[in-house]
Design a protein around this motif. Sequence first.
Motif, PDB file in Angstrom:
ATOM      1  N   ILE A 199       0.880  -1.183   0.247  1.00 38.49           N
ATOM      2  CA  ILE A 199       0.000  -0.025  -0.059  1.00 38.49           C
ATOM      3  C   ILE A 199       1.092   1.141  -0.090  1.00 38.49           C
ATOM      4  N   ILE A 200       0.989   1.779  -1.074  1.00 36.62           N
ATOM      5  CA  ILE A 200       2.297   2.444  -1.482  1.00 36.62           C
ATOM      6  C   ILE A 200       2.308   3.917  -0.624  1.00 36.62           C
ATOM      7  N   PRO A 201       0.916   4.602  -0.349  1.00 37.18           N
ATOM      8  CA  PRO A 201       1.140   5.949   0.658  1.00 37.18           C
ATOM      9  C   PRO A 201       1.659   5.474   1.896  1.00 37.18           C
ATOM     10  N   GLN A 202       1.286   4.169   2.563  1.00 34.14           N
ATOM     11  CA  GLN A 202       1.751   3.910   4.098  1.00 34.14           C
ATOM     12  C   GLN A 202       3.226   3.451   4.004  1.00 34.14           C
ATOM     13  N   ILE A 203       3.769   2.727   2.830  1.00 34.83           N
ATOM     14  CA  ILE A 203       5.032   2.319   2.825  1.00 34.83           C
ATOM     15  C   ILE A 203       5.775   3.574   2.754  1.00 34.83           C
ATOM     16  N   LYS A 204       5.301   4.584   2.139  1.00 31.87           N
ATOM     17  CA  LYS A 204       5.932   5.915   2.157  1.00 31.87           C
ATOM     18  C   LYS A 204       6.070   6.589   3.648  1.00 31.87           C
ATOM     19  N   ASN A 205       4.955   6.586   4.073  1.00 30.27           N
ATOM     20  CA  ASN A 205       4.836   6.937   5.655  1.00 30.27           C
ATOM     21  C   ASN A 205       5.778   6.314   6.533  1.00 30.27           C
ATOM     22  N   LEU A 206       5.775   5.042   6.545  1.00 30.62           N
ATOM     23  CA  LEU A 206       6.866   4.290   7.284  1.00 30.62           C
ATOM     24  C   LEU A 206       8.176   4.717   6.849  1.00 30.62           C
ATOM     25  N   ALA A 207       8.449   4.901   5.620  1.00 30.74           N
ATOM     26  CA  ALA A 207       9.839   5.572   5.431  1.00 30.74           C
ATOM     27  C   ALA A 207       9.977   6.599   5.998  1.00 30.74           C
ATOM     28  N   LEU A 217       8.317  -6.655   0.842  1.00 25.31           N
ATOM     29  CA  LEU A 217       7.237  -6.350  -0.158  1.00 25.31           C
ATOM     30  C   LEU A 217       6.664  -7.848  -0.645  1.00 25.31           C
ATOM     31  N   SER A 218       5.302  -8.223  -0.385  1.00 26.24           N
ATOM     32  CA  SER A 218       4.890  -9.503  -0.979  1.00 26.24           C
ATOM     33  C   SER A 218       4.793  -9.073  -2.384  1.00 26.24           C
ATOM     34  N   LEU A 219       5.612  -9.417  -3.210  1.00 25.40           N
ATOM     35  CA  LEU A 219       5.464  -9.334  -4.604  1.00 25.40           C
ATOM     36  C   LEU A 219       4.929 -10.190  -5.419  1.00 25.40           C
ATOM     37  N   HIS A 220       5.338 -11.414  -5.411  1.00 24.40           N
ATOM     38  CA  HIS A 220       4.379 -12.806  -5.997  1.00 24.40           C
ATOM     39  C   HIS A 220       4.544 -12.795  -7.434  1.00 24.40           C
ATOM     40  N   ALA A 221       4.611 -11.985  -8.135  1.00 25.20           N
ATOM     41  CA  ALA A 221       4.384 -11.908  -9.496  1.00 25.20           C
ATOM     42  C   ALA A 221       5.300 -10.873 -10.379  1.00 25.20           C
ATOM     43  N   THR A 222       5.408 -11.194 -11.660  1.00 22.73           N
ATOM     44  CA  THR A 222       6.277 -10.244 -12.391  1.00 22.73           C
ATOM     45  C   THR A 222       5.512  -9.463 -13.532  1.00 22.73           C
ATOM     46  N   ASP A 223       4.199  -9.724 -13.322  1.00 20.29           N
ATOM     47  CA  ASP A 223       3.316  -8.870 -14.429  1.00 20.29           C
ATOM     48  C   ASP A 223       2.052  -8.649 -13.596  1.00 20.29           C
ATOM     49  N   ASN A 233      -7.475  -7.939  -4.686  1.00 20.76           N
ATOM     50  CA  ASN A 233      -7.680  -6.686  -3.992  1.00 20.76           C
ATOM     51  C   ASN A 233      -6.279  -6.004  -3.947  1.00 20.76           C
ATOM     52  N   ASN A 234      -5.671  -5.459  -4.929  1.00 25.97           N
ATOM     53  CA  ASN A 234      -4.225  -5.141  -4.967  1.00 25.97           C
ATOM     54  C   ASN A 234      -4.620  -3.599  -5.245  1.00 25.97           C
ATOM     55  N   PHE A 235      -5.632  -3.059  -4.951  1.00 23.71           N
ATOM     56  CA  PHE A 235      -5.999  -1.355  -5.140  1.00 23.71           C
ATOM     57  C   PHE A 235      -5.271  -1.117  -6.533  1.00 23.71           C
ATOM     58  N   ASP A 236      -5.292  -1.930  -7.444  1.00 22.98           N
ATOM     59  CA  ASP A 236      -4.661  -1.616  -9.188  1.00 22.98           C
ATOM     60  C   ASP A 236      -3.401  -1.066  -8.645  1.00 22.98           C
ATOM     61  N   THR A 237      -2.565  -1.517  -7.967  1.00 25.10           N
ATOM     62  CA  THR A 237      -1.211  -0.944  -7.923  1.00 25.10           C
ATOM     63  C   THR A 237      -0.333  -1.630  -8.910  1.00 25.10           C
ATOM     64  N   LYS A 238       0.651  -0.768  -9.596  1.00 22.48           N
ATOM     65  CA  LYS A 238       1.356  -1.517 -10.620  1.00 22.48           C
ATOM     66  C   LYS A 238       2.595  -1.967  -9.819  1.00 22.48           C
ATOM     67  N   ILE A 239       3.392  -2.953 -10.582  1.00 18.82           N
ATOM     68  CA  ILE A 239       4.483  -3.590  -9.922  1.00 18.82           C
ATOM     69  C   ILE A 239       5.576  -2.697  -9.968  1.00 18.82           C
ATOM     70  N   THR A 240       5.820  -2.017 -11.342  1.00 17.63           N
ATOM     71  CA  THR A 240       6.914  -0.957 -11.204  1.00 17.63           C
ATOM     72  C   THR A 240       6.710  -0.029 -10.064  1.00 17.63           C
ATOM     73  N   ASP A 241       5.452   0.633  -9.735  1.00 15.46           N
ATOM     74  CA  ASP A 241       5.263   1.569  -8.814  1.00 15.46           C
ATOM     75  C   ASP A 241       5.662   0.801  -7.289  1.00 15.46           C
ATOM     76  N   LEU A 242       5.509  -0.268  -7.211  1.00 16.81           N
ATOM     77  CA  LEU A 242       5.890  -0.854  -5.854  1.00 16.81           C
ATOM     78  C   LEU A 242       7.329  -1.202  -5.749  1.00 16.81           C
ATOM     79  N   ALA A 283      15.394  -2.326 -13.810  1.00 16.17           N
ATOM     80  CA  ALA A 283      14.786  -1.033 -14.029  1.00 16.17           C
ATOM     81  C   ALA A 283      14.548   0.054 -12.987  1.00 16.17           C
ATOM     82  N   SER A 284      14.068  -0.612 -11.880  1.00 16.09           N
ATOM     83  CA  SER A 284      13.682   0.110 -10.710  1.00 16.09           C
ATOM     84  C   SER A 284      15.170   0.655  -9.665  1.00 16.09           C
ATOM     85  N   ASN A 285      16.115   0.049 -10.230  1.00 17.50           N
ATOM     86  CA  ASN A 285      17.348   0.305  -9.671  1.00 17.50           C
ATOM     87  C   ASN A 285      17.644  -0.179  -8.169  1.00 17.50           C
TER      88      ASN A 285
END
Length: 348
Positions: A199-207, A217-223, A233-242, A283-285
């Motif tokens: 959940i991107i906003p909360q990960i940023k808050n935690l940082a 991060l529980s990623l589990h996929a490459t696409d 229920n992934n909040f339509d979050t993109k892997i690249t953004d994660l 790609a995400s360095n």
Amino acid sequence: MAKTKKTFILDIETDKLYSILKPFVKENYRVSQIIQWIYVKKILDFKLFSNISKDIRGNLESSFILRSFTDVIKEESILDGTIKYTFKTYDNKYIYAVCLNTEGKKTVCISTQVGCPISCKFCLSGKAKFMRNLSRGEILEEILYIENDIKERVCGVLFMGMGEPMLNYKNLTSVIKTLISKNEMNIGKRHITVSSMGIIPQIKNLANEMYGVRFALSLHATDDKQRKKIISNNFDTKITDLLNTCRYYLKKTKSRVTIEYILLKDFNDTSSDAHRLARLMKASNIVNPNVQVNLIPYNETNSFDYKSPLQVSILNFKKILKLNGITVNIREPKGLDIGAACGQLGQK
Ligand code: SAH
């Protein structure tokens, strides 16, 4: 006179205890002593707070409780000594925590919610209906209970049990503050890991809030389409953004990040998946020694159709990541015989 409900003292943030306990305890240093009894000495009974006067102890006892669970079931693995605790909450719900033995040191894996609203397609924790968040006190009680039971301090805490910690953010961070405080539980921040499906906003808050804990991060996929199939229920979050958020977390906190990748036979365990994961991370360095991929071979449960990957696929996946300069580890399942391993915490 009707009996009034007592307050669960672990629910109160320690800095607020000074004002809340004012009617009972005049001097601030006495409150600090009480905090010590609760979080450093981990004492279960107000009567044993021996440097606090009898009157104050009596008053505390009539207004507060130190523990909330009403029952506990303990199961111990004969395979590896892992202990699974099933706690019954005040409102008759069941939650789980696991005590893992790593080279003699104890790490606990704890729950943050009753049930899980994310309901990943391979995880038992999401099968049970989501009921509610656990309170700050209940989350801490899981750890305090285990420490009392094993008569040993725990070295590390994993927020990897039942529930999505980032959806219980306020209580999560309140617990983290108590865990890392030198005057409270004093657990090294590098030994605390918060795991999230992203959940991107909360990960940023935690940082941004700079607790310095590790993030997984529980990623589990490459696409993205493939990920949506298992985490709908992934909040339509993109892997690249994660993955970019992982880079943000690393830069901001100078801590470490783990990418968790569950291997499901013939679903996401092929060579092309491994190559794609390596490409995405590059790609995400985030190919560097502070990022580790944890491969989690799927632990089969009776509830889902997925199968565990073949050993050869696991090793092949690992090899491809390694050849791409990625630090990679295969997670050994712990407590398989008692349903304590990843994804097995839930109603059977
Ligand atoms: N909701 C958080 C915290 C739970 S962590 C999160 O998703 O990260 C639990 C870890 O165990 C996650 O990485 C999860 O994907 C993994 N897991 C779930 N079911 C599993 C199973 N059956 N076998 C192996 N790992 C599983």
